[in-house]
Design an enzyme around this catalytic site. Structure first.
Site, PDB file in Angstrom:
ATOM      1  N   TYR A 141      16.889   5.878  84.973  1.00 13.46           N
ATOM      2  CA  TYR A 141      16.470   7.208  85.410  1.00 13.46           C
ATOM      3  C   TYR A 141      15.239   7.678  84.633  1.00 13.46           C
ATOM      4  O   TYR A 141      15.214   8.769  84.063  1.00 13.46           O
ATOM      5  CB  TYR A 141      17.636   8.179  85.226  1.00 13.46           C
ATOM      6  CG  TYR A 141      17.506   9.515  85.927  1.00 13.46           C
ATOM      7  CD1 TYR A 141      16.660   9.708  87.017  1.00 13.46           C
ATOM      8  CD2 TYR A 141      18.254  10.614  85.494  1.00 13.46           C
ATOM      9  CE1 TYR A 141      16.555  10.934  87.648  1.00 13.46           C
ATOM     10  CE2 TYR A 141      18.172  11.849  86.115  1.00 13.46           C
ATOM     11  CZ  TYR A 141      17.309  12.005  87.193  1.00 13.46           C
ATOM     12  OH  TYR A 141      17.220  13.233  87.821  1.00 13.46           O
ATOM     13  N   VAL A 175      19.339  -2.465  67.304  1.00 11.35           N
ATOM     14  CA  VAL A 175      18.472  -1.488  67.970  1.00 11.35           C
ATOM     15  C   VAL A 175      19.260  -0.218  68.271  1.00 11.35           C
ATOM     16  O   VAL A 175      20.383  -0.277  68.781  1.00 11.35           O
ATOM     17  CB  VAL A 175      17.902  -2.061  69.281  1.00 11.35           C
ATOM     18  CG1 VAL A 175      16.975  -1.055  69.952  1.00 11.35           C
ATOM     19  CG2 VAL A 175      17.170  -3.379  69.025  1.00 11.35           C
ATOM     20  N   LEU A 176      18.653   0.941  67.981  1.00 11.37           N
ATOM     21  CA  LEU A 176      19.219   2.242  68.342  1.00 11.37           C
ATOM     22  C   LEU A 176      18.499   2.765  69.569  1.00 11.37           C
ATOM     23  O   LEU A 176      17.269   2.844  69.587  1.00 11.37           O
ATOM     24  CB  LEU A 176      19.058   3.241  67.193  1.00 11.37           C
ATOM     25  CG  LEU A 176      19.428   4.702  67.505  1.00 11.37           C
ATOM     26  CD1 LEU A 176      20.911   4.833  67.823  1.00 11.37           C
ATOM     27  CD2 LEU A 176      19.031   5.625  66.339  1.00 11.37           C
ATOM     28  N   THR A 201      24.327   9.274  73.777  1.00 14.76           N
ATOM     29  CA  THR A 201      24.055  10.130  74.929  1.00 14.76           C
ATOM     30  C   THR A 201      24.915  11.374  74.834  1.00 14.76           C
ATOM     31  O   THR A 201      25.984  11.346  74.206  1.00 14.76           O
ATOM     32  CB  THR A 201      24.340   9.399  76.253  1.00 14.76           C
ATOM     33  OG1 THR A 201      24.152  10.308  77.355  1.00 14.76           O
ATOM     34  CG2 THR A 201      25.769   8.877  76.321  1.00 14.76           C
ATOM     35  N   GLU A 205      29.757  11.276  81.504  1.00 18.47           N
ATOM     36  CA  GLU A 205      29.736  10.388  82.662  1.00 18.47           C
ATOM     37  C   GLU A 205      28.916   9.134  82.371  1.00 18.47           C
ATOM     38  O   GLU A 205      29.303   8.026  82.738  1.00 18.47           O
ATOM     39  CB  GLU A 205      29.153  11.124  83.872  1.00 18.47           C
ATOM     40  CG  GLU A 205      30.066  12.165  84.479  1.00 18.47           C
ATOM     41  CD  GLU A 205      31.234  11.547  85.230  1.00 18.47           C
ATOM     42  OE1 GLU A 205      31.010  10.567  85.959  1.00 18.47           O
ATOM     43  OE2 GLU A 205      32.363  12.028  85.067  1.00 18.47           O
ATOM     44  N   CYS A 358       7.937  17.491  91.496  1.00 17.98           N
ATOM     45  CA  CYS A 358       7.569  16.692  90.321  1.00 17.98           C
ATOM     46  C   CYS A 358       6.624  15.557  90.701  1.00 17.98           C
ATOM     47  O   CYS A 358       5.662  15.264  89.968  1.00 17.98           O
ATOM     48  CB  CYS A 358       8.819  16.145  89.647  1.00 17.98           C
ATOM     49  SG  CYS A 358       9.796  17.390  88.783  1.00 17.98           S
TER      50      CYS A 358
END
Length: 387
Positions: A141, A175-176, A201, A205, A358
């Protein structure tokens, strides 16, 4: 039935032309080669009176809500906004409410630890099935990279590959991923580059979806605010999350990244940006799409990294977001019959307004997409750009 509709429309047009705001609106739109009730696909067709008053008094919030109510239309909404923004029509519309928004946004921290979760609940938790229908198969996304891509899936894979190469990933690295979404980068990086990933996150969901889709020991998905992360990593990536941080927290965000990155590591920041430091968040986007969102300027990011990171590379491919948004819109329109009963017509018009306005903003170059590559002390011999 058609005669009645035509009569109603004619009556609406006549009423709007008698409005105090009609001459001013006609003049401003003419700057963008847009007509009121014209025949071009980007022209604004008004169905009910009061639209122009709402737009002049409340800016895009009033215009967007009037569109959601079905009070006006434009066949090519994306091109309508592209033309308005390219002609800078918004500079001549300065509702009193925007002045208040500017003051409030400057004084308050709208992205505190408590408030930061709101965007997850309102936007990202709409339903994984909904986003799966709109996005590419990897559920990415963020802006695709269309340099050599012919479709959305290829553009998103190209973006993920670009990020991995810019980070110079090597097998065994830790890795972050700050704002990991549905896990597309983490899965790609572990498959192709044999690294281990931790992702945070604020969307329940997203976290649940990623854990179920990728039950891999090398993928650790956490429902966690970035400010509470206190571990060390070889690389850090953040793709499309910085837009939710807010200027009051930019320095804190960079301090967190600094403390979590090993010396000699690299940090890639992928974010939408605005052209002016002193702009404000769009009130319609803030209310209906991304609560508490705020786009940074180049100056904001430069200020935030000062003394913490060296900017090794800054890459702008904002024009690619136009194509990405239009591809999402095409998928959304195709899939809409599956969600119409659940979400309703007002949501349909809201989501269409979001995607196409957008797209028009990126097409007009009113918005940008930057990828920054940052190091703590500078890459010995210099950093080599990958494109």
């Amino acid at each position: 039935m058609n005669r009645a509709a035509d009569a109603c429309l004619s009556s609406s047009i006549a009423a709007n032309r008698q409005s105090f705001f009609y001459p001013r609106a006609k003049s401003l739109l003419a700057k963008a080669n847009v007509r009121l009730d014209g025949s071009a696909p980007w022209d604004m067709r008004i169905h009910r009176s009061g639209v122009l008053k709402r737009a002049f008094l409340r800016g895009n919030l009033g215009l967007g809500e009037a569109y959601m109510d079905g009070d006006w239309d434009a066949e090519q909404l994306d091109e309508f906004f592209c033309r308005l923004l390219a002609a800078r029509v918004e500079d001549d519309v300065n509702p009193i409410g925007l002045t208040l928004n500017r003051v409030v946004a400057g004084l308050l921290n709208r992205q505190t630890l408590r408030r930061a979760w709101q965007v997850g609940e309102v936007h990202y938790d709409l339903g994984n099935d909904f986003y799966a229908a709109m996005l590419d198969p990897r559920m990415t996304y963020t802006c695709g990279y269309w340099k050599d891509a012919a479709n959305l899936a290829d553009a998103q894979e190209a973006k993920l590959e670009l990020v991995c190469k810019k980070l110079q990933l090597e097998p065994g690295m830790r890795v972050l991923d700050i704002g990991c979404g549905w896990g597309s980068f983490m899965r790609y990086a572990t498959e192709r580059y044999k690294v281990e990933c931790v992702g945070v996150t604020i969307s329940a969901e997203q976290a649940n979806y990623a854990r179920e889709r990728y039950p891999d020991a090398k993928l650790d998905f956490r429902l966690q605010d970035y400010r509470t992360v206190n571990e060390r990593f070889d690389r850090i990536v953040s793709i499309g999350m910085f837009e939710h941080v807010g200027h009051k927290n930019y320095r804190t965000y960079m301090q967190v990244a600094h403390r979590c990155l090993y010396d000699g590591g690299l940090f890639l920041l992928h974010t939408i940006g605005r052209n002016h430091r002193h702009g404000i968040s769009d009130p319609w986007i803030d209310k209906y799409i991304f609560p508490n969102g705020e786009l940074p300027s180049l100056g904001h990011i430069s200020d935030a990294i000062e003394g913490l990171f060296i900017a090794e590379d800054v890459h702008n491919f904002g024009a690619d977001y136009d194509r990405t948004l239009m591809a999402w819109h095409e998928n959304f329109e195709t899939a809409w019959p599956r969600f119409a009963d659940r979400l309703g017509q007002r949501f349909y018009r809201m989501w269409r307004y979001y995607l196409l306005s957008c797209a028009g903003a990126f097409r007009a170059r009113d918005l940008q997409l930057w990828q920054w590559v940052l190091s703590k002390e500078g890459v010995p011999g210099g950093y080599s750009r990958v494109s």
